[in-house]
Design a protein around this motif. Structure first.
Motif, PDB file in Angstrom:
ATOM      1  N   ALA A 116       1.435  -1.265  -0.402  1.00  0.00           N
ATOM      2  CA  ALA A 116       0.583  -0.436  -0.538  1.00  0.00           C
ATOM      3  C   ALA A 116       0.969   1.877   0.341  1.00  0.00           C
ATOM      4  O   ALA A 116       2.345   1.737   0.970  1.00  0.00           O
ATOM      5  CB  ALA A 116      -1.325  -0.055   1.543  1.00  0.00           C
ATOM      6  N   ASP A 117       0.176   2.191  -0.515  1.00  0.00           N
ATOM      7  CA  ASP A 117       0.592   3.331  -1.195  1.00  0.00           C
ATOM      8  C   ASP A 117       0.586   4.028   0.440  1.00  0.00           C
ATOM      9  O   ASP A 117      -0.512   5.261   0.575  1.00  0.00           O
ATOM     10  CB  ASP A 117       0.593   4.094  -2.227  1.00  0.00           C
ATOM     11  N   THR A 118       1.079   4.441   1.609  1.00  0.00           N
ATOM     12  CA  THR A 118       0.980   4.771   2.691  1.00  0.00           C
ATOM     13  C   THR A 118       2.031   6.249   2.532  1.00  0.00           C
ATOM     14  O   THR A 118       1.245   7.095   4.083  1.00  0.00           O
ATOM     15  CB  THR A 118       1.402   4.459   3.980  1.00  0.00           C
ATOM     16  N   THR A 119       2.046   6.908   1.739  1.00  0.00           N
ATOM     17  CA  THR A 119       2.128   8.485   1.798  1.00  0.00           C
ATOM     18  C   THR A 119       1.251   9.138   1.018  1.00  0.00           C
ATOM     19  O   THR A 119       1.526  10.450   0.978  1.00  0.00           O
ATOM     20  CB  THR A 119       3.365   8.679   0.689  1.00  0.00           C
ATOM     21  N   ILE A 120       0.493   8.638   1.115  1.00  0.00           N
ATOM     22  CA  ILE A 120      -0.929   9.859   0.124  1.00  0.00           C
ATOM     23  C   ILE A 120      -1.705  10.383   1.107  1.00  0.00           C
ATOM     24  O   ILE A 120      -1.520  10.541   2.488  1.00  0.00           O
ATOM     25  CB  ILE A 120      -2.312   8.638  -0.139  1.00  0.00           C
ATOM     26  N   ASP A 121      -1.892  11.497   0.744  1.00  0.00           N
ATOM     27  CA  ASP A 121      -2.360  12.623   1.314  1.00  0.00           C
ATOM     28  C   ASP A 121      -3.739  12.157   2.462  1.00  0.00           C
ATOM     29  O   ASP A 121      -4.988  11.917   1.023  1.00  0.00           O
ATOM     30  CB  ASP A 121      -2.505  13.595   0.211  1.00  0.00           C
ATOM     31  N   LEU A 122      -3.555  11.921   3.812  1.00  0.00           N
ATOM     32  CA  LEU A 122      -4.335  11.638   4.201  1.00  0.00           C
ATOM     33  C   LEU A 122      -5.351  12.716   4.430  1.00  0.00           C
ATOM     34  O   LEU A 122      -7.026  12.744   5.374  1.00  0.00           O
ATOM     35  CB  LEU A 122      -4.396  11.340   5.303  1.00  0.00           C
ATOM     36  N   THR A 123      -5.629  14.374   4.547  1.00  0.00           N
ATOM     37  CA  THR A 123      -5.516  15.443   5.404  1.00  0.00           C
ATOM     38  C   THR A 123      -6.862  15.957   3.915  1.00  0.00           C
ATOM     39  O   THR A 123      -7.602  17.009   3.844  1.00  0.00           O
ATOM     40  CB  THR A 123      -5.330  16.322   5.337  1.00  0.00           C
ATOM     41  N   LYS A 124      -6.346  15.806   2.891  1.00  0.00           N
ATOM     42  CA  LYS A 124      -7.437  16.301   1.599  1.00  0.00           C
ATOM     43  C   LYS A 124      -8.890  15.965   1.451  1.00  0.00           C
ATOM     44  O   LYS A 124      -9.628  14.888   2.290  1.00  0.00           O
ATOM     45  CB  LYS A 124      -7.541  15.117   0.040  1.00  0.00           C
ATOM     46  N   HIS A 125      -9.618  17.244   1.297  1.00  0.00           N
ATOM     47  CA  HIS A 125     -11.265  17.181   1.550  1.00  0.00           C
ATOM     48  C   HIS A 125     -11.703  17.754   0.417  1.00  0.00           C
ATOM     49  O   HIS A 125     -11.807  18.715   0.223  1.00  0.00           O
ATOM     50  CB  HIS A 125     -11.200  17.738   2.286  1.00  0.00           C
ATOM     51  N   VAL A 299      -2.294   0.870   6.570  1.00  0.00           N
ATOM     52  CA  VAL A 299      -2.124   0.269   4.838  1.00  0.00           C
ATOM     53  C   VAL A 299      -3.841  -0.024   5.067  1.00  0.00           C
ATOM     54  O   VAL A 299      -4.463   0.549   3.735  1.00  0.00           O
ATOM     55  CB  VAL A 299      -1.790  -1.115   5.079  1.00  0.00           C
ATOM     56  N   VAL A 300      -5.035  -0.077   5.486  1.00  0.00           N
ATOM     57  CA  VAL A 300      -6.020   0.179   5.139  1.00  0.00           C
ATOM     58  C   VAL A 300      -6.468   1.514   5.476  1.00  0.00           C
ATOM     59  O   VAL A 300      -7.123   1.322   4.130  1.00  0.00           O
ATOM     60  CB  VAL A 300      -7.138  -0.947   6.479  1.00  0.00           C
ATOM     61  N   ARG A 301      -6.157   2.657   5.640  1.00  0.00           N
ATOM     62  CA  ARG A 301      -6.046   3.947   6.480  1.00  0.00           C
ATOM     63  C   ARG A 301      -5.556   4.186   5.186  1.00  0.00           C
ATOM     64  O   ARG A 301      -6.703   5.391   3.924  1.00  0.00           O
ATOM     65  CB  ARG A 301      -5.706   4.433   6.897  1.00  0.00           C
ATOM     66  N   ALA A 302      -4.838   3.638   4.232  1.00  0.00           N
ATOM     67  CA  ALA A 302      -4.243   4.264   2.987  1.00  0.00           C
ATOM     68  C   ALA A 302      -5.185   3.962   1.561  1.00  0.00           C
ATOM     69  O   ALA A 302      -5.561   4.725   0.825  1.00  0.00           O
ATOM     70  CB  ALA A 302      -2.040   3.531   2.428  1.00  0.00           C
ATOM     71  N   ASP A 303      -5.183   2.830   1.972  1.00  0.00           N
ATOM     72  CA  ASP A 303      -6.476   2.105   0.739  1.00  0.00           C
ATOM     73  C   ASP A 303      -7.413   2.589   0.525  1.00  0.00           C
ATOM     74  O   ASP A 303      -8.431   3.346  -0.446  1.00  0.00           O
ATOM     75  CB  ASP A 303      -7.027   0.675   1.194  1.00  0.00           C
ATOM     76  N   GLU A 304      -8.175   3.209   1.549  1.00  0.00           N
ATOM     77  CA  GLU A 304      -9.461   4.298   2.144  1.00  0.00           C
ATOM     78  C   GLU A 304      -9.121   5.080   1.166  1.00  0.00           C
ATOM     79  O   GLU A 304      -9.876   6.118   0.512  1.00  0.00           O
ATOM     80  CB  GLU A 304      -9.769   4.046   3.409  1.00  0.00           C
TER      81      GLU A 304
END
Length: 334
Positions: A116-125, A299-304
């Motif tokens: 999984a790509d865990t570097t993805i932006d998690l704050t995007k809205h 990794v699940v959070r990165a998938d979401e």
């Protein structure tokens, strides 16, 4: 001479003739080879039949023993062959991992795993702008309220519940795009595969959290009810407005990212035991052997977050008056 005396003489004469006839037959040259050794015809025939029956019995016993040996050998071979198909079909060649050990999962194959790509932006809205965006946003927010009340901070069961719902949109959208592609004789731009991959990925999330949290009976009943209602609602919603349906999923995935972030916070604070990662998660996400539940949630959070971006992008494509087939789908998970 009376008739009684004549009849008696006639019977005696016939009896003598018959004795001479059978005696001549028994001692004829043609019959002598059968009488060698002093045995009669009946004795020789009985001995011949007995020998034949004994040989046949031995043959049958040998065949039965061979069949039993073959059966035992077959049973041994069946125990060695792994049944790695949903339908129970045995594969002649066993699947193995990269290190050569046997692959034991039937729900996915080694070439379907990924990191999984865990570097993805998690704050995007995605800020709701249009009326449809606002309806989609507040619909998701209203659904979160009863979920918070029911599960509170039991994030394992909460994740299990979310994944049973989150795996529905990709399957429904992929199915409807598939049918439209068949009706119109046109390509899909890769969107069918992208949405079905999303559904499969969400299902694997569920299979993982089933190892972490065992649902209670009323939670299972709730899953059946919610999934039945949500499937039909999303199906008709996608028929009416695909852009609205994808926007709803985009906001659902934003809430999923938020929930898993709270899950990670409780793991870091020690409120939830950071147990070893399930074996199925280690193989599916190619995690290290000593991975923990925290690594799995990460990794699940990165998938979401990836699902969030894909569905918001799909809704934007529809807003621009374009069809998904005209815009290639984003790169999948592999």
């Amino acid at each position: 001479m009376s008739s009684r005396m004549a009849g008696s003489l006639l019977l005696r004469h016939a009896g003598g003739a018959s004795r001479r006839l059978f005696s001549a037959t028994a001692t004829s040259p043609a019959a002598r080879p059968l009488l060698a050794g002093g045995e009669g015809v009946q004795g020789s025939w009985v001995r011949l039949m007995s020998t034949s029956a004994g040989t046949q019995a031995k043959d049958e016993a040998a065949k039965a023993a061979a069949a039993a040996a073959a059966s035992n050998k077959g049973d041994g071979e069946k125990k060695e062959v792994a049944v790695n198909s949903y339908w129970g079909i045995e594969q002649s060649q066993k699947l193995v991992r990269e290190d050569g050990t046997e692959w034991k999962w039937s729900c996915f194959r080694p070439w379907e795993t990924y990191s999984a790509d865990t570097t993805i932006d998690l704050t995007k809205h995605h800020v709701p702008k249009t009326m449809l965006d606002k309806i989609a946003y507040w619909t998701v927010k209203s659904l979160r309220f009863p979920t918070d009340i029911f599960f509170q901070r039991r994030y394992g069961c909460r994740a299990m519940m979310l994944e049973t719902v989150a795996a529905v949109p990709g399957m429904v959208g992929g199915m409807l795009l598939h049918l439209r592609s068949l009706r119109r004789f046109e390509q899909s731009g890769g969107w069918i595969r992208a949405l079905l991959e999303e559904a499969e990925n969400e299902r694997m999330h569920l299979m993982t959290f089933m190892e972490v949290a065992q649902p209670r009976w009323y939670e299972r009943a709730l899953v059946i009810t919610v999934q039945g209602v949500f499937f039909n609602a999303y199906f008709f919603g996608y028929l009416i407005s695909p852009k609205f349906a994808h926007r709803v999923v985009g906001y659902l995935e934003e809430e999923a990212v938020h929930s898993y972030t709270e899950f990670l916070k409780d793991l870091e604070d020690g409120k939830i035991d950071n147990v070893p990662a399930p074996a199925i998660a280690i193989d599916y996400w190619r995690l290290p052997a000593n991975a923990t539940l925290k690594d799995v949630v990460t990794v699940v959070r990165a998938d979401e977050a990836h699902h969030r971006d894909v569905n918001h992008f799909a809704s934007d494509v529809y807003y621009q008056g374009m069809q998904l087939k005209a815009t290639p789908a984003p790169i999948g998970y592999h």
